[in-house]
Design a protein around this motif. Structure first.
Motif, PDB file in Angstrom:
ATOM      1  N   ILE A  81       0.868  -1.181   0.000  1.00  0.00           N
ATOM      2  CA  ILE A  81       0.000   0.000   0.000  1.00  0.00           C
ATOM      3  C   ILE A  81       0.899   1.224   0.000  1.00  0.00           C
ATOM      4  O   ILE A  81       1.647   1.454   0.957  1.00  0.00           O
ATOM      5  CB  ILE A  81      -0.902   0.027   1.243  1.00  0.00           C
ATOM      6  CG1 ILE A  81      -1.670  -1.289   1.380  1.00  0.00           C
ATOM      7  CG2 ILE A  81      -1.848   1.219   1.199  1.00  0.00           C
ATOM      8  CD1 ILE A  81      -2.347  -1.466   2.725  1.00  0.00           C
ATOM      9  N   CYS A 113       1.194   5.329  -0.120  1.00  0.00           N
ATOM     10  CA  CYS A 113       0.357   6.484   0.195  1.00  0.00           C
ATOM     11  C   CYS A 113       1.216   7.689   0.564  1.00  0.00           C
ATOM     12  O   CYS A 113       2.420   7.572   0.830  1.00  0.00           O
ATOM     13  CB  CYS A 113      -0.584   6.157   1.356  1.00  0.00           C
ATOM     14  SG  CYS A 113       0.277   5.900   2.924  1.00  0.00           S
ATOM     15  N   ASP A 114       0.570   8.848   0.613  1.00  0.00           N
ATOM     16  CA  ASP A 114       1.229  10.050   1.109  1.00  0.00           C
ATOM     17  C   ASP A 114       1.343   9.971   2.629  1.00  0.00           C
ATOM     18  O   ASP A 114       0.584   9.257   3.292  1.00  0.00           O
ATOM     19  CB  ASP A 114       0.432  11.296   0.718  1.00  0.00           C
ATOM     20  CG  ASP A 114       0.441  11.543  -0.787  1.00  0.00           C
ATOM     21  OD1 ASP A 114       1.408  11.114  -1.442  1.00  0.00           O
ATOM     22  OD2 ASP A 114      -0.521  12.146  -1.298  1.00  0.00           O
ATOM     23  N   LEU A 157      -1.724  10.249   4.982  1.00  0.00           N
ATOM     24  CA  LEU A 157      -2.642   9.121   5.155  1.00  0.00           C
ATOM     25  C   LEU A 157      -2.030   7.968   5.942  1.00  0.00           C
ATOM     26  O   LEU A 157      -2.738   7.009   6.285  1.00  0.00           O
ATOM     27  CB  LEU A 157      -3.105   8.597   3.788  1.00  0.00           C
ATOM     28  CG  LEU A 157      -4.015   9.514   2.976  1.00  0.00           C
ATOM     29  CD1 LEU A 157      -4.214   8.936   1.577  1.00  0.00           C
ATOM     30  CD2 LEU A 157      -5.360   9.671   3.669  1.00  0.00           C
ATOM     31  N   SER A 158      -0.751   8.040   6.212  1.00  0.00           N
ATOM     32  CA  SER A 158      -0.058   6.884   6.795  1.00  0.00           C
ATOM     33  C   SER A 158      -0.578   6.523   8.177  1.00  0.00           C
ATOM     34  O   SER A 158      -0.715   5.343   8.519  1.00  0.00           O
ATOM     35  CB  SER A 158       1.452   7.135   6.839  1.00  0.00           C
ATOM     36  OG  SER A 158       1.756   8.240   7.679  1.00  0.00           O
ATOM     37  N   ILE A 177      -3.955   4.709   7.875  1.00  0.00           N
ATOM     38  CA  ILE A 177      -3.787   3.353   7.344  1.00  0.00           C
ATOM     39  C   ILE A 177      -3.174   2.428   8.389  1.00  0.00           C
ATOM     40  O   ILE A 177      -3.641   1.297   8.592  1.00  0.00           O
ATOM     41  CB  ILE A 177      -2.931   3.381   6.062  1.00  0.00           C
ATOM     42  CG1 ILE A 177      -3.697   4.068   4.937  1.00  0.00           C
ATOM     43  CG2 ILE A 177      -2.512   1.966   5.655  1.00  0.00           C
ATOM     44  CD1 ILE A 177      -2.881   4.304   3.691  1.00  0.00           C
ATOM     45  N   ARG A 209       7.177   8.633  -0.333  1.00  0.00           N
ATOM     46  CA  ARG A 209       5.879   8.195   0.138  1.00  0.00           C
ATOM     47  C   ARG A 209       6.079   7.122   1.199  1.00  0.00           C
ATOM     48  O   ARG A 209       7.204   6.723   1.492  1.00  0.00           O
ATOM     49  CB  ARG A 209       5.039   7.642  -1.028  1.00  0.00           C
ATOM     50  CG  ARG A 209       4.613   8.667  -2.045  1.00  0.00           C
ATOM     51  CD  ARG A 209       3.565   8.101  -3.002  1.00  0.00           C
ATOM     52  NE  ARG A 209       4.106   7.039  -3.859  1.00  0.00           N
ATOM     53  CZ  ARG A 209       3.352   6.321  -4.700  1.00  0.00           C
ATOM     54  NH1 ARG A 209       2.043   6.536  -4.783  1.00  0.00           N
ATOM     55  NH2 ARG A 209       3.900   5.407  -5.476  1.00  0.00           N
ATOM     56  N   THR A 261      -9.341   5.643   2.229  1.00  0.00           N
ATOM     57  CA  THR A 261      -8.467   6.736   1.767  1.00  0.00           C
ATOM     58  C   THR A 261      -9.048   7.502   0.580  1.00  0.00           C
ATOM     59  O   THR A 261      -8.341   8.285  -0.050  1.00  0.00           O
ATOM     60  CB  THR A 261      -7.106   6.161   1.363  1.00  0.00           C
ATOM     61  OG1 THR A 261      -7.292   5.221   0.288  1.00  0.00           O
ATOM     62  CG2 THR A 261      -6.433   5.456   2.530  1.00  0.00           C
ATOM     63  N   ASN A 300      -7.003   7.343  -2.612  1.00  0.00           N
ATOM     64  CA  ASN A 300      -5.739   8.082  -2.735  1.00  0.00           C
ATOM     65  C   ASN A 300      -4.544   7.215  -2.345  1.00  0.00           C
ATOM     66  O   ASN A 300      -3.632   7.656  -1.625  1.00  0.00           O
ATOM     67  CB  ASN A 300      -5.784   9.342  -1.871  1.00  0.00           C
ATOM     68  CG  ASN A 300      -6.727  10.382  -2.430  1.00  0.00           C
ATOM     69  OD1 ASN A 300      -6.663  10.711  -3.617  1.00  0.00           O
ATOM     70  ND2 ASN A 300      -7.609  10.899  -1.587  1.00  0.00           N
ATOM     71  N   ILE A 301      -4.568   5.997  -2.801  1.00  0.00           N
ATOM     72  CA  ILE A 301      -3.462   5.069  -2.553  1.00  0.00           C
ATOM     73  C   ILE A 301      -3.194   4.267  -3.813  1.00  0.00           C
ATOM     74  O   ILE A 301      -4.007   4.240  -4.735  1.00  0.00           O
ATOM     75  CB  ILE A 301      -3.778   4.085  -1.399  1.00  0.00           C
ATOM     76  CG1 ILE A 301      -5.053   3.292  -1.709  1.00  0.00           C
ATOM     77  CG2 ILE A 301      -3.825   4.777  -0.061  1.00  0.00           C
ATOM     78  CD1 ILE A 301      -5.322   2.169  -0.740  1.00  0.00           C
TER      79      ILE A 301
END
Length: 216
Positions: free
Chosen positions: A140, A142-143, A146-147, A150, A169, A192, A195-196
């Motif tokens: 996965i 992500c930015d 969002l970490s 997640i 990322r 998200t 957005n992943i």
């Protein structure tokens, strides 16, 4: 690959004495007949003074492959009782070998069956039985924003995390149950707002034992 099966968690070894004969039970994880033969060869070398190295195994093939050997003991007094223990525990990809050093007193047919069965059962208990399932490795990406969300969701859902890689990322490398990987992916996308980036890769056998993920 079998979706789910039971096997040995680790190597197990025990020793019992019956009428001065020593029986050493060994339980191994083994997934091929070649691996079985390598283990047997090593045990025979280690116990070159033993009278018998009786064994049985069940491994995964197009169907379950079963083999057993009495190694010179009377017919069906050693290998078959060991195999019966494996069958009873529903073990797949497992090998049990019972090494016997003869103590000078005959045990008789019933005594041999009892001794080999007990040694096999105790060795299996020493190894521990776990249930393995098929997992898919999923990355996965992500930015950083969002970490945290997640990671919280992964821990809440008890999804095994292999590693977290931080570059431009964040990449979470996780293991999702094969039967649930589609639902898992949808949950991550919904969480998200898509957005992943999700990347699916290899299939592995794994088990969650005592709260920890074990990969095979």
């Amino acid at each position: 690959m079998l979706k789910k099966h039971k096997t040995f968690h680790s190597y197990g070894e025990i020793e019992i004495i019956q009428k001065k004969s020593k029986f050493i039970g060994h339980a191994f994880y083994a997934s091929t007949e070649e691996e079985v033969q390598e283990i047997l060869q090593a045990l025979r070398k280690k116990h070159n003074g033993a009278n018998h190295n009786c064994y049985a195994f069940r491994i995964e093939g197009q169907s379950i492959i079963e083999r057993h050997s009495d190694d010179g003991e009377p017919d069906r007094t050693a290998g078959m009782p060991i195999l019966d223990i494996l069958r009873g525990l529903e073990i797949v990809n497992g090998l049990i070998v019972v090494t016997r050093y003869f103590g000078g007193t005959l045990l008789g047919t019933g005594g041999l069956v009892k001794a080999y069965s007990q040694a096999a059962k105790d060795a299996a208990a020493a190894a521990g039985v776990i249930e393995k399932e098929i997992y898919m490795s999923v990355s996965i990406l992500c930015d950083y924003t969002l970490s945290g969300k997640i990671e919280h969701e992964l821990k809440k859902s008890v999804t095994p995390i292999d590693e977290i890689i931080y570059t431009d990322r964040v990449e979470f490398r996780v293991f999702a149950l094969l039967d649930e990987v589609d639902r898992f992916s949808e949950r991550m996308i919904d969480l998200t707002n898509a957005n992943i980036q999700l990347i699916r890769s290899e299939l592995i056998y794994g088990s969650i034992t005592k709260g920890k993920f074990v990969r095979f």
